[in-house]
Design a protein around this motif. Structure first.
Motif, PDB file in Angstrom:
ATOM      1  N   VAL A 108      -1.340  11.754   2.848  1.00 34.13           N
ATOM      2  CA  VAL A 108       0.052  12.116   3.114  1.00 34.13           C
ATOM      3  C   VAL A 108       0.907  10.870   3.323  1.00 34.13           C
ATOM      4  N   GLY A 109       0.364   9.883   4.037  1.00 35.76           N
ATOM      5  CA  GLY A 109       1.109   8.657   4.293  1.00 35.76           C
ATOM      6  C   GLY A 109       1.454   7.913   3.014  1.00 35.76           C
ATOM      7  N   THR A 112       4.055   9.716   1.031  1.00 34.74           N
ATOM      8  CA  THR A 112       5.366   9.552   1.660  1.00 34.74           C
ATOM      9  C   THR A 112       6.027   8.235   1.259  1.00 34.74           C
ATOM     10  N   THR A 113       5.303   7.118   1.390  1.00 31.47           N
ATOM     11  CA  THR A 113       5.934   5.828   1.092  1.00 31.47           C
ATOM     12  C   THR A 113       6.318   5.746  -0.382  1.00 31.47           C
ATOM     13  N   LEU A 116       9.248   8.539  -1.276  1.00 32.66           N
ATOM     14  CA  LEU A 116      10.513   8.220  -0.609  1.00 32.66           C
ATOM     15  C   LEU A 116      11.171   6.975  -1.188  1.00 32.66           C
ATOM     16  N   ALA A 117      10.368   5.936  -1.427  1.00 33.17           N
ATOM     17  CA  ALA A 117      10.942   4.683  -1.921  1.00 33.17           C
ATOM     18  C   ALA A 117      11.612   4.900  -3.273  1.00 33.17           C
ATOM     19  N   LEU A 134       9.669  -0.034  -7.062  1.00 34.74           N
ATOM     20  CA  LEU A 134       9.680   0.374  -5.653  1.00 34.74           C
ATOM     21  C   LEU A 134       8.504   1.292  -5.316  1.00 34.74           C
ATOM     22  N   HIS A 137       5.431  -0.178  -3.525  1.00 35.40           N
ATOM     23  CA  HIS A 137       5.696  -1.216  -2.517  1.00 35.40           C
ATOM     24  C   HIS A 137       4.721  -1.256  -1.358  1.00 35.40           C
ATOM     25  N   VAL A 194      -1.779   1.683   5.652  1.00 39.01           N
ATOM     26  CA  VAL A 194      -1.189   2.516   4.598  1.00 39.01           C
ATOM     27  C   VAL A 194       0.188   1.984   4.208  1.00 39.01           C
ATOM     28  N   ALA A 195       1.025   1.698   5.211  1.00 41.47           N
ATOM     29  CA  ALA A 195       2.421   1.365   4.937  1.00 41.47           C
ATOM     30  C   ALA A 195       2.599  -0.120   4.605  1.00 41.47           C
ATOM     31  N   ALA A 196       1.858  -0.990   5.263  1.00 41.11           N
ATOM     32  CA  ALA A 196       2.160  -2.422   5.167  1.00 41.11           C
ATOM     33  C   ALA A 196       0.942  -3.270   4.789  1.00 41.11           C
TER      34      ALA A 196
ATOM     35  N   ALA B  88      15.560   1.677   0.814  1.00 38.99           N
ATOM     36  CA  ALA B  88      14.364   2.372   0.309  1.00 38.99           C
ATOM     37  C   ALA B  88      13.107   1.837   0.987  1.00 38.99           C
ATOM     38  N   SER B  92      11.135   4.166   3.844  1.00 39.51           N
ATOM     39  CA  SER B  92       9.839   4.702   3.414  1.00 39.51           C
ATOM     40  C   SER B  92       8.679   4.017   4.135  1.00 39.51           C
ATOM     41  N   THR B  93       8.822   2.740   4.477  1.00 44.51           N
ATOM     42  CA  THR B  93       7.749   2.069   5.216  1.00 44.51           C
ATOM     43  C   THR B  93       7.616   2.649   6.620  1.00 44.51           C
ATOM     44  N   GLY B  96       6.436   6.317   6.437  1.00 43.61           N
ATOM     45  CA  GLY B  96       5.044   6.373   6.003  1.00 43.61           C
ATOM     46  C   GLY B  96       4.102   6.025   7.142  1.00 43.61           C
ATOM     47  N   MET B  97       4.473   5.012   7.910  1.00 43.41           N
ATOM     48  CA  MET B  97       3.665   4.585   9.048  1.00 43.41           C
ATOM     49  C   MET B  97       3.641   5.687  10.111  1.00 43.41           C
ATOM     50  N   VAL B  99       4.207   8.983   9.767  1.00 52.79           N
ATOM     51  CA  VAL B  99       3.494  10.176   9.313  1.00 52.79           C
ATOM     52  C   VAL B  99       1.979   9.967   9.397  1.00 52.79           C
ATOM     53  N   THR B 100       1.501   8.798   8.944  1.00 54.36           N
ATOM     54  CA  THR B 100       0.058   8.540   8.944  1.00 54.36           C
ATOM     55  C   THR B 100      -0.504   8.568  10.363  1.00 54.36           C
ATOM     56  N   LEU B 103      -0.238  12.131  11.946  1.00 52.07           N
ATOM     57  CA  LEU B 103      -1.144  13.122  11.357  1.00 52.07           C
ATOM     58  C   LEU B 103      -2.581  12.909  11.825  1.00 52.07           C
TER      59      LEU B 103
END
Lengths: 239, 117
Positions: A108-109, A112-113, A116-117, A134, A137, A194-196, B88, B92-93, B96-97, B99-100, B103
């Motif tokens: 899901v994570g 999402t990124t 959304l981007a 994007l 990213h 996940v995000a970074a 963006a 989204s970063t 995303g962080m 939500v992860t 969850l």
């Protein structure tokens, strides 16, 4: 001072120059962060980059000369990524026990990124190449560059976006975790992985090793998901 | 030095596997999996591999600095779409962080209360 100028021009030709100034600038960054009691907005990477760009600008040193040495440092990213296997190994039992919450969270994570981007980018009217780049990213840089290229984005853009993403993730980490009210370092590590990607993971090694292990795992899983998902989204956002 | 050789060999083997199989993962990440298998088979790292790896990992952020300097030289090219890019990536970063983490936290909590019931 024409003599000094000539001396400088010769000195920057040596690969040691790039390595030395990079390490020095990063040390200054670390020291500044310590002075500010570890405030996350005072980021050592950001400070180092600004200092170095300033130095190259003032001394009119070409980027290529700097990279002769600094490229050596980038090489170490490969072995460092492989070394993530050690914290993973140390946390293997905990990871196996939590597989049922790890997999949906990463899935899901990452979605999402990625979604959304691209959605925000195209909604705000960015050019197609930017929107496509994007999408990747939050993936680790080599994956992001590869996929961006493959779906019609630009690898240099993708590399820039992953770096900005890493900075954004590291700098917002504490605030986001406070709002989410997640104190569990396993979930925190997974989220920043996940995000970074690698930059987030590198930060976790300064905070908590379990978090770093989970972040390292999230890099691999997240990259895989992005690689599968991004080509489909590309058709949707840039028909 | 032997430990560093192991790390480099894993990157190299990962690169080769990447070229052979076209898995959408970079060589270094495949190398990570290879090293993990090696560790499981050997039941843990020897002290040297442990020392080399942790010093690499502790200082990993500095390895991103050259790429960051490269980014700054690219900024003029990004200027046209600067706002869409910043918004963006920022939103989204962060989401995303969020939500992860949320969850995983929620599922773990639900599983714990299941186990208690």
């Amino acid at each position: 001072m024409p003599m000094l100028d000539a001396l400088w021009r010769d000195a920057v030709q040596s690969p040691v120059f790039g390595v030395a100034v990079t390490l020095a600038a990063y040390q200054i960054g670390l020291f500044t962060q310590k002075l500010c009691r570890g405030a996350t907005l005072v980021n050592p990477l950001l400070i180092a980059v600004v200092l170095l760009v300033g130095l190259l600008e003032v001394t009119k040193t070409p980027y290529a000369d700097y990279m002769k040495g600094a490229g050596v440092l980038s090489f170490f990213l490969g072995p460092a990524t492989v070394a993530l296997a050690l914290p993973l190994y140390n946390n293997l039992t905990s990871i196996r026990k939590n597989a049922l919450s790890i997999i949906p969270a990463v899935l899901v994570g990452s979605i999402t990124t990625c979604v959304l981007a691209m959605a925000i980018g195209s909604w705000l009217g960015a050019s197609p190449a930017v929107v496509l780049s994007l999408g990747t990213h939050s993936a680790t840089t080599p994956v992001a560059m590869g996929i961006a290229d493959q779906i019609g984005g630009q690898d240099s853009l993708a590399a820039a976006f992953t770096l900005l993403t890493g900075l954004c993730g590291v700098m917002s980490f504490s605030a986001v975790m406070a709002i989410a009210r997640v104190k569990d370092w396993r979930a925190r590590g997974l989220a920043i992985g996940v995000a970074a990607h690698g930059l987030g993971t590198a930060r976790m090694f300064q905070l908590n090793e379990t978090a770093a292990a989970y972040a390292g795992m999230a890099i691999g899983l997240g990259a895989l998901i992005t690689a599968i998902l991004a080509p489909f989204l590309a058709h949707y956002f840039v028909p | 030095l032997k430990a560093f050789l192991i790390l480099c060999l894993c990157v190299f083997a990962g690169d080769i596997l990447h070229l052979m199989t076209h898995v959408p993962l970079p060589g270094a990440v495949i190398g990570l999996v290879l090293l993990l298998v090696y560790l499981v088979v050997r039941r843990g790292p020897d002290p040297e591999l442990h020392k080399v790896s942790s010093s690499l990992l502790q200082n990993m952020t500095v390895l991103f600095v050259p790429a960051g300097v490269g980014l700054m030289t690219q900024l003029p090219a990004l200027e046209k779409d600067l706002w869409p890019i910043a918004v963006a990536i920022g939103i989204s970063t962060i989401l995303g962080m969020f939500v992860t983490a949320a969850l995983m936290h929620l599922i773990n909590k639900a599983r714990r209360s299941d186990a208690d019931a």
